[in-house]
Write an enzyme that holds these catalytic residues in place. Sequence first.
Site, PDB file in Angstrom:
ATOM      1  N   CYS A   2     -27.180 -34.671  58.248  1.00  0.00           N
ATOM      2  CA  CYS A   2     -27.292 -34.225  56.853  1.00  0.00           C
ATOM      3  C   CYS A   2     -26.263 -34.994  56.058  1.00  0.00           C
ATOM      4  CB  CYS A   2     -26.969 -32.728  56.703  1.00  0.00           C
ATOM      5  SG  CYS A   2     -28.227 -31.635  57.401  1.00  0.00           S
ATOM      6  N   GLY A  28     -30.744 -37.729  55.761  1.00  0.00           N
ATOM      7  CA  GLY A  28     -31.702 -36.640  55.872  1.00  0.00           C
ATOM      8  C   GLY A  28     -32.770 -36.749  54.821  1.00  0.00           C
ATOM      9  N   ASN A 102     -22.902 -30.222  56.854  1.00  0.00           N
ATOM     10  CA  ASN A 102     -23.328 -31.297  57.752  1.00  0.00           C
ATOM     11  C   ASN A 102     -22.691 -31.002  59.100  1.00  0.00           C
ATOM     12  OD1 ASN A 102     -22.435 -34.814  58.117  1.00  0.00           O
ATOM     13  ND2 ASN A 102     -24.142 -33.703  58.999  1.00  0.00           N
ATOM     14  N   GLY A 103     -23.530 -30.926  60.130  1.00  0.00           N
ATOM     15  CA  GLY A 103     -23.023 -30.625  61.471  1.00  0.00           C
ATOM     16  C   GLY A 103     -23.858 -29.542  62.113  1.00  0.00           C
ATOM     17  N   CYS A 240     -17.438 -38.489  65.756  1.00  0.00           N
ATOM     18  CA  CYS A 240     -18.696 -38.897  66.409  1.00  0.00           C
ATOM     19  C   CYS A 240     -18.838 -40.428  66.397  1.00  0.00           C
ATOM     20  CB  CYS A 240     -19.861 -38.268  65.657  1.00  0.00           C
ATOM     21  SG  CYS A 240     -21.467 -38.926  66.142  1.00  0.00           S
ATOM     22  N   TYR A 246     -24.913 -46.053  64.883  1.00  0.00           N
ATOM     23  CA  TYR A 246     -26.267 -46.008  64.352  1.00  0.00           C
ATOM     24  C   TYR A 246     -26.396 -45.309  63.006  1.00  0.00           C
ATOM     25  CZ  TYR A 246     -31.025 -44.163  63.861  1.00  0.00           C
ATOM     26  OH  TYR A 246     -32.247 -43.807  63.377  1.00  0.00           O
ATOM     27  N   CYS A 386     -27.145 -34.465  71.987  1.00  0.00           N
ATOM     28  CA  CYS A 386     -26.045 -34.079  71.099  1.00  0.00           C
ATOM     29  C   CYS A 386     -26.247 -32.626  70.663  1.00  0.00           C
ATOM     30  CB  CYS A 386     -26.029 -34.971  69.857  1.00  0.00           C
ATOM     31  SG  CYS A 386     -24.763 -34.479  68.668  1.00  0.00           S
ATOM     32  N   CYS A 438     -15.659 -38.527  69.946  1.00  0.00           N
ATOM     33  CA  CYS A 438     -16.653 -37.923  70.824  1.00  0.00           C
ATOM     34  C   CYS A 438     -17.627 -39.018  71.218  1.00  0.00           C
ATOM     35  CB  CYS A 438     -17.417 -36.808  70.098  1.00  0.00           C
ATOM     36  SG  CYS A 438     -18.792 -36.146  71.084  1.00  0.00           S
ATOM     37  N   CYS A 441     -22.769 -38.067  74.136  1.00  0.00           N
ATOM     38  CA  CYS A 441     -24.170 -38.423  74.425  1.00  0.00           C
ATOM     39  C   CYS A 441     -24.242 -39.627  75.373  1.00  0.00           C
ATOM     40  CB  CYS A 441     -24.957 -38.658  73.144  1.00  0.00           C
ATOM     41  SG  CYS A 441     -24.138 -39.702  71.961  1.00  0.00           S
TER      42      CYS A 441
HETATM   43  S1  SF4 Z   1     -22.663 -36.167  71.364  1.00  0.00           S
HETATM   44 FE1  SF4 Z   1     -22.974 -38.257  70.575  1.00  0.00          FE
HETATM   45  S2  SF4 Z   1     -24.082 -37.995  68.657  1.00  0.00           S
HETATM   46 FE2  SF4 Z   1     -23.183 -36.012  69.189  1.00  0.00          FE
HETATM   47  S3  SF4 Z   1     -21.201 -35.920  68.167  1.00  0.00           S
HETATM   48 FE3  SF4 Z   1     -20.822 -36.722  70.200  1.00  0.00          FE
HETATM   49  S4  SF4 Z   1     -20.980 -38.965  69.955  1.00  0.00           S
HETATM   50 FE4  SF4 Z   1     -21.894 -38.049  68.165  1.00  0.00          FE
END
Ligand code: SF4
Length: 466
Positions: A2, A28, A102-103, A240, A246, A386, A438, A441
């Site tokens: 978002c 979005g 957003n989240g 993230c 991407y 994710c 993070c 994924c």
């Molecule tokens: S799991 Fe992947 S897409 Fe989700 S917050 Fe972590 S790095 Fe980003």
Amino acid sequence: MCGVFGIHGHEEAANIAYLGMHALQHRGQESAGLVAVDDNRLRRHVAMGLVSDNFNRDALAKLPGRSAIGHVRYSTAGSSELRNAQPFLFEYSGGQLAIAHNGNLVNATELRAELESQGSIFQTSSDTEVIVHLMAKAREPDVLGKLMAALRRVRGAYSLVLITNDNRMLAVRDPNGFRPLAIGRLKDAFVLSSETCAFDLVEAEYIREVEPGEIVMIEKGGMTSHKLAFSAEHVRPTFCVFEHVYFARPDSLVNGKSVYRARERMGQKLAQEAPIAGDVVIPVPDSGVPAAIGYSKESGIPFEMGLIRSHYVGRTFIEPQDSIRHFGVRLKLSPVRSVVDGKRVIVVDDSLVRGTTSRKIVKMLRNAGAREVHLRISAPPTTNPCFYGIDTPNRSELVAASHTVEEIGRYVTCDSIAYLSHAGMMGAVGSESGAGYCSACFTGDYPVALGTSDLVQIRSARAAGV
Ligand code: SF4
């Protein structure tokens, strides 16, 4: 996925917010909404679809006032329908409140069940509404205290922008800072945006990020910064990395860094890690372009646009005849025969999720005369879903969760395939060790404990052998 936007203290608040939402449209496309405050009252306009389709001069004229917040939505929690379109507007004991999120909250299901058992009646199926009910129940006297009390209960990813009918605007990022949120200035007005590309469009100046675990409150006297009361021991920034790979626009800064340069470095590192003899490097447009430029620069192999993307593809409602195969991808992408004919083609893409699109692209390039097709992915294999706000498919649909790289290469029928390593990706965003990010994924190492419904999904995928 978002986008959120806010502007406080500008005579054309709704118009500026409309432009900001335009710039965030890539985050979005399911719904768009705007709330403005005037004369101690919040007014709202939301609709399904794109910003440009839903906001005209008349709609904006009905949103007077000097402050406004906007939202573009791609659903990750809650279904795609108008009642889930944000910003949400609620009345509570303190007045009116609107919120844009957003989240994704990982414990929303549990909290909702608890709140419903205590008599709360929900109007939407969105996780965001949980925050509003928690605020309404909080005993703290003011909106800042209520928001802090509510956020003490929720877990997961949230970059929020809120506005009250007495013209206070709040912006907050969760203690992990999963999603971006930046602060800017436009003359005397404050602006807030998921990405800085919106600041560029409205000619605002970028100031800084909202920090993980920080609430900023903007009111007539200026901006004040507050720490989430519980956050000192919880602040562990894990931005993230997929935003860099991407999701964010390449002309944006997110987490204070250039998205374009990070993607270019991913391509350079990919060329170092996985070199191959070739005649031309081509991107899968649009998001693969900076990484392909990086691969080309590092390898010395010329960069060309061997695939052209159509920007006019909305949803397709006609079913192709059986004889017209690969219709969906061909609507979006077409090969440039004069670039690929007779060549050894290195195709750079930023992700490979299910593998079906890559397979079609390889076939399309061979049909256009490519002698060899080598696939290079500027991120590691996506092996896990994710739960923090990006709409990745379930583990069972992620081809890399259950197949080796060689098997994927055979499936997509390319001559060779290679992914960027995890260390290479983290190095490209300036964090060799992965600290501050993070990347669950790609690794399965989730930095915030998941909720019950998320764990059920993971366990059932494992039980199915994925
Ligand atoms: S799991 Fe992947 S897409 Fe989700 S917050 Fe972590 S790095 Fe980003």
